[in-house]
Design a protein around this motif. Structure first.
Motif, PDB file in Angstrom:
ATOM      1  N   LEU A 332       0.845  -1.194   0.000  1.00  0.00           N
ATOM      2  CA  LEU A 332       0.000   0.000   0.000  1.00  0.00           C
ATOM      3  C   LEU A 332       0.877   1.239   0.000  1.00  0.00           C
ATOM      4  O   LEU A 332       1.546   1.541   0.989  1.00  0.00           O
ATOM      5  CB  LEU A 332      -0.899   0.019   1.244  1.00  0.00           C
ATOM      6  N   GLY A 333       0.884   1.961  -1.118  1.00  0.00           N
ATOM      7  CA  GLY A 333       1.685   3.173  -1.233  1.00  0.00           C
ATOM      8  C   GLY A 333       3.119   2.859  -1.601  1.00  0.00           C
ATOM      9  O   GLY A 333       3.835   2.211  -0.836  1.00  0.00           O
ATOM     10  N   ASP A 339       1.369  11.427  -0.528  1.00  0.00           N
ATOM     11  CA  ASP A 339       0.644  12.261  -1.486  1.00  0.00           C
ATOM     12  C   ASP A 339       1.495  12.855  -2.596  1.00  0.00           C
ATOM     13  O   ASP A 339       1.195  13.929  -3.121  1.00  0.00           O
ATOM     14  CB  ASP A 339      -0.113  13.385  -0.755  1.00  0.00           C
ATOM     15  N   VAL A 340       2.580  12.173  -2.976  1.00  0.00           N
ATOM     16  CA  VAL A 340       3.355  12.571  -4.149  1.00  0.00           C
ATOM     17  C   VAL A 340       3.441  11.385  -5.104  1.00  0.00           C
ATOM     18  O   VAL A 340       3.115  10.246  -4.745  1.00  0.00           O
ATOM     19  CB  VAL A 340       4.779  13.059  -3.782  1.00  0.00           C
ATOM     20  N   HIS A 404      -0.655   7.481   2.276  1.00  0.00           N
ATOM     21  CA  HIS A 404      -1.372   8.480   1.483  1.00  0.00           C
ATOM     22  C   HIS A 404      -2.716   8.821   2.135  1.00  0.00           C
ATOM     23  O   HIS A 404      -3.364   7.949   2.748  1.00  0.00           O
ATOM     24  CB  HIS A 404      -1.610   7.973   0.058  1.00  0.00           C
ATOM     25  N   THR A 405      -3.144  10.047   1.979  1.00  0.00           N
ATOM     26  CA  THR A 405      -4.381  10.485   2.620  1.00  0.00           C
ATOM     27  C   THR A 405      -5.634   9.952   1.922  1.00  0.00           C
ATOM     28  O   THR A 405      -6.721   9.999   2.499  1.00  0.00           O
ATOM     29  CB  THR A 405      -4.452  12.024   2.675  1.00  0.00           C
ATOM     30  N   ARG A 423       3.867   2.784   9.324  1.00  0.00           N
ATOM     31  CA  ARG A 423       3.726   4.233   9.460  1.00  0.00           C
ATOM     32  C   ARG A 423       2.940   4.672  10.695  1.00  0.00           C
ATOM     33  O   ARG A 423       2.703   5.868  10.876  1.00  0.00           O
ATOM     34  CB  ARG A 423       3.043   4.800   8.211  1.00  0.00           C
ATOM     35  N   GLY A 424       2.516   3.742  11.535  1.00  0.00           N
ATOM     36  CA  GLY A 424       1.811   4.110  12.754  1.00  0.00           C
ATOM     37  C   GLY A 424       0.390   4.569  12.549  1.00  0.00           C
ATOM     38  O   GLY A 424      -0.166   5.254  13.411  1.00  0.00           O
ATOM     39  N   LYS A 425      -0.239   4.183  11.467  1.00  0.00           N
ATOM     40  CA  LYS A 425      -1.625   4.584  11.209  1.00  0.00           C
ATOM     41  C   LYS A 425      -2.622   3.749  12.018  1.00  0.00           C
ATOM     42  O   LYS A 425      -3.750   4.172  12.263  1.00  0.00           O
ATOM     43  CB  LYS A 425      -1.957   4.445   9.715  1.00  0.00           C
TER      44      LYS A 425
END
Length: 435
Positions: A332-333, A339-340, A404-405, A423-425
């Motif tokens: 994922l990502g 966001d880039v 990513h948001t 990422r600690g989400k």
């Protein structure tokens, strides 16, 4: 009127033509800022499809809208691969890549190739600025000889400076105009000319004593980040072994109003700067008999993080009675930051490669990178997959690599069989594997 006064007059009157050599993540924002300030800009690049896109008002960078390219065009901008047009420019700014080669030594081939193409057209009254990251001494040892072979006298009828780029893609708080600009000149006159140029479209100029000092500034900035990210990545491994939440610890530590700056761990480090710039200094330091142990140790820690993520994935699958070999794994990502669409040195690509080497079937989802791009080091014939409950549930493991948001994190949490979070989400969910 002196040559310097004439140069200043052209900058102040916006009659100077600016040539930007390398229309990428640094060159395009720079050109936009100069066009906004009233300059006519010519963009130089060797990529024909990229040139055609710019000339048709198409941005190649996600966070830069097509409207910005259209604005430049209305101010007289055009892109070309005809480097003889550099003779029309009063200012030439080099923004080309400076990667490492296979032995992790500086590769200045893009810089020297650019100088080879423009050297027949160098003329009196021009200013040449290098913005690409490099080792201290590059401007004087690599660029200066080209100018001297053109029978030009630096500081009298030609100006040579180094001014490191400080772009931070998709940062909403800072722009090219508002980020202070460091400038170092080969002579006092060069510094004066460079200051006049950059202060015409940037709010704050930071002059330093030489091009070497300016080159070292850039390295220090990114080595500082590399070392601190290396520290917090190592702390993450230790905290995880102790059953502690590193993100909770960082959040508490950053309440101290002095002496602490928060850095956050991840699956490694990416982008063109942090993974590469420290090794420019370690390479150059060896020439002076200096061994940069601290910098190299941070690089080793950061480079080891993708393997740490894969090891955690292996353990998680093993606990579920599965093997990584033959497992279906979703990354994922894959862009190097949130966001880039920038894949340069992305640790996600390394994680994917390691998973594939273990025999996993790897897929990815990243709306910012719809098709896996051609890269110097990593190659995957993959396109981004759609995120929906059925797709998520179809993977043996899902690894969050870039937060990513636009991801639906609750949907991901509810449907992933095994979820590994780098990422600690999902820090409050004990069923999620922290990596």
């Amino acid at each position: 009127m002196s040559a310097l006064d004439s140069f200043k007059e052209k900058i102040d009157g916006r009659s100077a033509v600016i040539g930007v050599l390398g229309m990428g993540y640094v060159g395009i924002p720079l050109a936009i800022s100069m066009a906004n300030a009233g300059f006519r800009v010519i963009g130089f690049d060797i990529n024909k499809p990229h040139i055609e896109g710019l000339n048709n008002n198409k941005s190649s960078i996600k966070h830069i809208p097509d409207s910005d390219i259209k604005m430049m065009k209305s101010a007289g901008f055009y892109a070309t691969d005809d480097f003889s047009k550099t003779a029309e420019c009063e200012v030439l700014i080099i923004c080309v890549p400076t990667p490492l080669d296979k032995t992790r030594e500086p590769d200045l081939s893009f810089v020297t190739a650019t100088m080879d193409m423009i050297s027949p057209y160098l003329r009196r009254g021009q200013l040449l600025s290098l913005e690409s990251t490099t080792w201290p001494g590059t401007t004087t040892q690599i660029l200066l000889p080209y100018v001297e072979r053109a029978a030009l006298t630096v500081g009298e009828d030609f100006y040579l400076i180094y001014s490191p780029e400080r772009e931070d893609p998709a940062n909403a708080d800072f722009s090219t105009r508002t980020i202070p600009k460091v400038v170092g000149g080969y002579t006092e006159a060069c510094l004066e000319a460079g200051t006049v140029l950059y202060e015409s479209f940037i709010d704050t100029i930071v002059p330093v004593s030489s091009t070497e000092a300016s080159e070292m500034v850039k390295l220090l900035e990114n080595i500082y980040r590399s070392v601190n990210i290396g520290l917090v990545n190592e702390m993450k491994v230790v905290a995880d072994a102790m059953g502690l939440d590193i993100f909770e610890i960082i959040d508490a530590a950053k309440t101290k109003p002095f002496g602490f700056t928060a850095f956050y761990p991840g699956p490694g480090i990416g982008g063109h700067c942090i993974p590469i710039d420290p090794f420019y200094l370690t390479w150059k330091a060896r020439e002076f008999g200096v061994h940069t142990r601290f910098i190299e140790l941070a690089g080793e820690i950061n480079a080891a993080m993708p393997q740490y993520v894969v090891d955690k994935t292996v353990r998680a699958l093993n606990q579920a009675g599965k093997s990584l070999k033959g497992a279906n794994v979703l990354a994922l990502g894959i862009a190097y930051k949130r966001d880039v669409d920038d894949m340069r040195e992305s640790p996600s690509a390394v994680v994917m490669e390691l998973l594939q080497e273990w025999g996993a079937n790897v897929a990815y989802s990243d709306s910012n990178v719809p098709v896996f791009p051609k890269m110097r080091k990593h190659q995957f014939d993959l396109s981004s997959v759609d995120l929906n409950p059925e797709n998520i549930a179809g993977y043996d493991a899902v690894i969050l690599l870039t937060d990513h948001t636009d991801f639906d994190y609750e949907m991901i949490r509810e449907n992933a069989a095994i979820l590994i979070d780098t990422r600690g989400k999902f820090r409050d969910d004990t069923s999620v594997v922290r990596a």
